[in-house]
Design an enzyme around this catalytic site. Structure first.
Site, PDB file in Angstrom:
ATOM      1  N   SER A 272       0.796  -1.378   0.203  1.00 24.16           N
ATOM      2  CA  SER A 272      -0.035  -0.147   0.450  1.00 24.16           C
ATOM      3  C   SER A 272       0.639   0.975  -0.133  1.00 24.16           C
ATOM      4  CB  SER A 272      -0.528   0.089   1.268  1.00 24.16           C
ATOM      5  OG  SER A 272      -0.678   0.361   2.241  1.00 24.16           O
ATOM      6  N   GLN A 273       0.596   2.151  -0.481  1.00 19.15           N
ATOM      7  CA  GLN A 273       0.831   3.980  -0.461  1.00 19.15           C
ATOM      8  C   GLN A 273       1.563   3.829   1.014  1.00 19.15           C
ATOM      9  OE1 GLN A 273       2.138   5.028  -2.960  1.00 19.15           O
ATOM     10  NE2 GLN A 273       3.177   6.689  -2.154  1.00 19.15           N
ATOM     11  N   SER A 274       0.709   3.551   2.222  1.00 14.09           N
ATOM     12  CA  SER A 274       1.362   4.113   3.118  1.00 14.09           C
ATOM     13  C   SER A 274       2.241   3.538   3.864  1.00 14.09           C
ATOM     14  CB  SER A 274      -0.389   3.728   4.462  1.00 14.09           C
ATOM     15  OG  SER A 274      -0.365   2.256   4.346  1.00 14.09           O
ATOM     16  N   ASP A 277       5.175   4.645   2.120  1.00 10.90           N
ATOM     17  CA  ASP A 277       5.493   6.332   3.103  1.00 10.90           C
ATOM     18  C   ASP A 277       6.216   5.910   3.918  1.00 10.90           C
ATOM     19  OD1 ASP A 277       4.130   7.506   0.687  1.00 10.90           O
ATOM     20  OD2 ASP A 277       2.984   7.785   2.268  1.00 10.90           O
ATOM     21  N   ARG A 291      -3.527   7.963  -4.136  1.00 10.29           N
ATOM     22  CA  ARG A 291      -3.453   6.151  -3.686  1.00 10.29           C
ATOM     23  C   ARG A 291      -3.784   6.601  -2.241  1.00 10.29           C
ATOM     24  NH1 ARG A 291       0.317   4.911  -7.602  1.00 10.29           N
ATOM     25  NH2 ARG A 291       2.474   5.519  -6.583  1.00 10.29           N
TER      26      ARG A 291
END
Length: 652
Positions: A272-274, A277, A291
């Site tokens: 996932s993008q989180s 990050d 996203r």
């Protein structure tokens, strides 16, 4: 009599098991014994226990401690209160709550502390702060209880491993989520399985047959930006399946259902993008922002849907959730969360992408009785191998623990701080600081400075001992000429010591100035040692010889500078002559060109610039010119030709 072939003809629901089969089943799995939960020993519990004891004692009119089994005189209340603050009393409380053992008397307690620290009673010192003393006493009690708890745990583990026969085979490990049963009238190899999420006992299996009027299951799946959820009407689905001879995915009846998808996963990269990050920092690309926004919207939509389905979740018989990895925070742990660990459970098998059909398949898989044939002898053989492997691992673990404990008990020698500082100062080349440090610790450092470094003095530094066995070697290799001279003159260091490669301190010196320091000492103190053969210093260096060498070097440098100056002047002279020749040729060419132009202008029919014999003459002259002169001549010829064309145009 039961027929296994007939039982396999159609799927059997765990809610509608034939009565003949149900009464013939018996459990076959080995349930692990429940381990007692550890007692959370806190200060509040200790205070509550002490308060209860004090209250009982006041009611009885006696001064006793039921934890330590001692009695105090009725008039000595001060000693009675002080007893509750002693280490002995605190240890007996922890021993009872943590270890579940009987209390010990004061003498036994003192003996137990002998292996941990000195006896606390009477161990206070005038130099010890009262708070530090109390903290030390509390740490000693904790260490003693922790040590005994670890010993009890290790003993229990070894005893359980020796007596337990519940080592699982590979088949049992793969099917741990299932509770297995056997039929008395069928072959022992025939096993019937049901997921432990529903029940793991025969009584629980019989209770499942009593269907209530309303039986709902809530199944929720989220992953990779996909979400699917549904509330299954169990009774209607089972009735429809029995009517049509088996339950199909399209025959699972739902009260409500919902599916949606948002782009949250980084394509061709996964995750996932989180998560990306958190690992690498927030990305600023357009795709990352999309996203990131979709993750927030997906979380908001799921939580809103769960709030709307709150009544269904609360009335459901089973709430099954599949939310791997970071998706758990979407459905769990937020303020006002509908799903908790108590009212929901995970799906006990692998699932596919969250879709409505996958929700139906999960329901069918959970409610279908598993029928399989198992080789019991093979399972026993696998279990025996697993037990042997576990025993070998346990023995290896005990062996490694013994080795670790022996390593910890064996103290490694440490370098003396004075020696460590001496080596550090030598590497830095601080000659005056080295001399001061050696004089300050002369009894310890002077023999070390004059002799060789040993493994006892410099532990775990084999490289130093192999290449630089003396302080003089370190100074010579570091290029510290002044320190080398100080060591030889003031401290009388032995320059004949050799390293493992057979090199003396002079031979490891890399700079000429450092080697000259040895040669100066050879001249000034020739009787110090055998400089030539033992120290391998080739020759002495007197001040006169050094001045002579410096004078020769100075004269050599002056001759070299004079030679370079003469070469430069000769080059400059040749360049000037070449330039003068080129300028003379250019001037002669200009004169010849002007004469040719004048002749062509007076003769009328004469040839123009650049034609006939004049062209051949110009080409011959250009062949002997330098590139610069040739370019100047070509520019001038083009200019002359342009002037000639302009003059002719004006004449017309």
């Amino acid at each position: 009599m039961l027929d296994i072939d007939k039982l396999k003809q159609r799927p059997i629901s765990v809610f509608h098991i034939p009565l003949e089969l149900l009464n013939d089943l018996r459990p076959t799995d080995y349930n692990a014994s429940e381990t007692p939960s550890s007692v959370d020993l806190t200060a509040n519990k200790l205070e509550r226990l002490e308060l209860e004891q004090s209250t009982k004692e006041q009611e009885d009119g006696s001064l006793t401690c039921r934890t330590c089994n001692i009695t105090f005189p009725p008039t000595d209340r001060q000693e009675h209160r002080a007893h509750f603050a002693t280490d002995w009393h605190r240890y007996n409380i922890k021993r009872k709550l943590t270890l579940g053992l009987e209390p010990v008397n004061a003498t036994d307690f003192e003996n137990m502390l002998a292996d941990i620290a000195e006896s606390i009673s009477g161990s206070e010192s005038d130099e010890t702060d009262e708070e530090d003393q109390e903290q030390q006493e509390e740490d000693d009690v904790k260490d003693l209880v922790a040590k005994q708890a670890a010993q009890a745990e290790a003993s229990a583990m070894i005893e359980d491993e020796q007596q337990s026969n519940t080592v699982l085979s590979s088949f049992e490990k793969k099917t741990q989520a299932l509770a297995w049963f056997q039929a008395n009238t069928l072959s022992p190899s025939v096993h019937f399985g049901i997921y432990r999420r529903l029940t793991d006992s025969l009584d629980g299996l019989k209770q499942l047959q009593n269907a209530p009027k309303s039986r709902l299951w809530t199944i929720i799946m989220v992953g990779g930006g996909h979400f699917a959820a549904g509330v299954v009407d169990v009774n209607k689905s089972l009735q429809y399946g029995m009517q049509y001879g088996g339950l199909d995915v399209n025959q699972v009846k739902m009260v409500v259902h919902k599916t949606f998808h948002r782009y949250t996963t980084r394509r061709k990269q996964g995750g996932s993008q989180s998560a990306n990050d958190n690992a690498k920092g927030a990305a600023n690309s357009a795709g990352a922002m999309i996203r990131r926004y979709n993750e927030q919207m997906l979380q908001q939509e799921i939580r809103e849907l769960l709030s709307q389905w709150k009544d269904y979740v609360n009335t459901s018989e089973q709430v099954l959730v599949h939310a791997p990895s970071n998706n758990r925070k979407i459905v769990y742990g937020y303020e006002g969360a509908i799903l908790t660990r108590d009212n929901s459970s995970t799906i006990p098998f692998s699932t596919r992408r969250p879709t409505l059909n996958e929700i139906r398949r999960v329901f069918i898989e959970m409610t279908t009785l598993k029928i399989t044939k198992v080789d019991v002898d093979a399972i026993q053989a696998q279990r025996q191998k697993a037990a042997e492997k576990q025993e070998r691992a346990r023995q290896q673990l005990e062996k490694s623990r013994l080795m670790d404990s022996s390593k910890k008990t064996t103290e490694k020698p440490k370098m003396a701080p004075e020696v460590e500082k001496l080596i550090s100062l030598t590497r830095q080349g601080k000659e005056q600081v080295v001399l001061t440090h050696v004089r300050k610790h002369e009894e310890l450092l002077l023999p070390i400075t004059r002799g060789k470094l040993t493994s006892q003095l410099v532990p775990e530094q084999e490289e130093i001992l192999r290449r630089f066995p003396s302080i003089l070697h370190l100074a010579a290799h570091g290029g510290h000429a002044a320190l080398v001279s100080l060591l030889l003159r003031d401290l009388q260091v032995d320059p004949t010591i050799e390293n493992e490669l057979g090199k003396t301190a002079y031979e490891v010196a890399r700079e000429k100035d450092t080697r000259n320091a040895f040669r100066r000492c050879m001249h000034d103190i020739p009787d110090m040692c055998d400089w030539l053969n033992a120290a391998r210093v080739p020759s002495p260096l007197s001040p006169e010889a050094e001045l002579e060498i410096l004078e020769r070097d100075k004269q050599r440098k002056e001759r070299e500078l004079e030679r370079r100056r003469m070469i430069e002047e000769e080059r400059r002279k040749r360049d000037d002559e070449r330039i003068q020749q080129e300028e003379a040729k250019a001037a002669a060419l200009r004169q010849q060109r002007q004469k040719s132009n004048a002749t062509s202008a007076g003769g009328g029919g004469a040839r123009t610039l650049g034609g006939g014999n004049n062209l051949r003459t110009t080409e011959m002259n250009m062949a002997s010119m330098t590139p610069e002169a040739r370019m100047r001549l070509e520019r001038e010829m083009r200019a002359r030709a342009a002037e000639e064309r302009m003059r002719r145009l004006q004449g017309k």
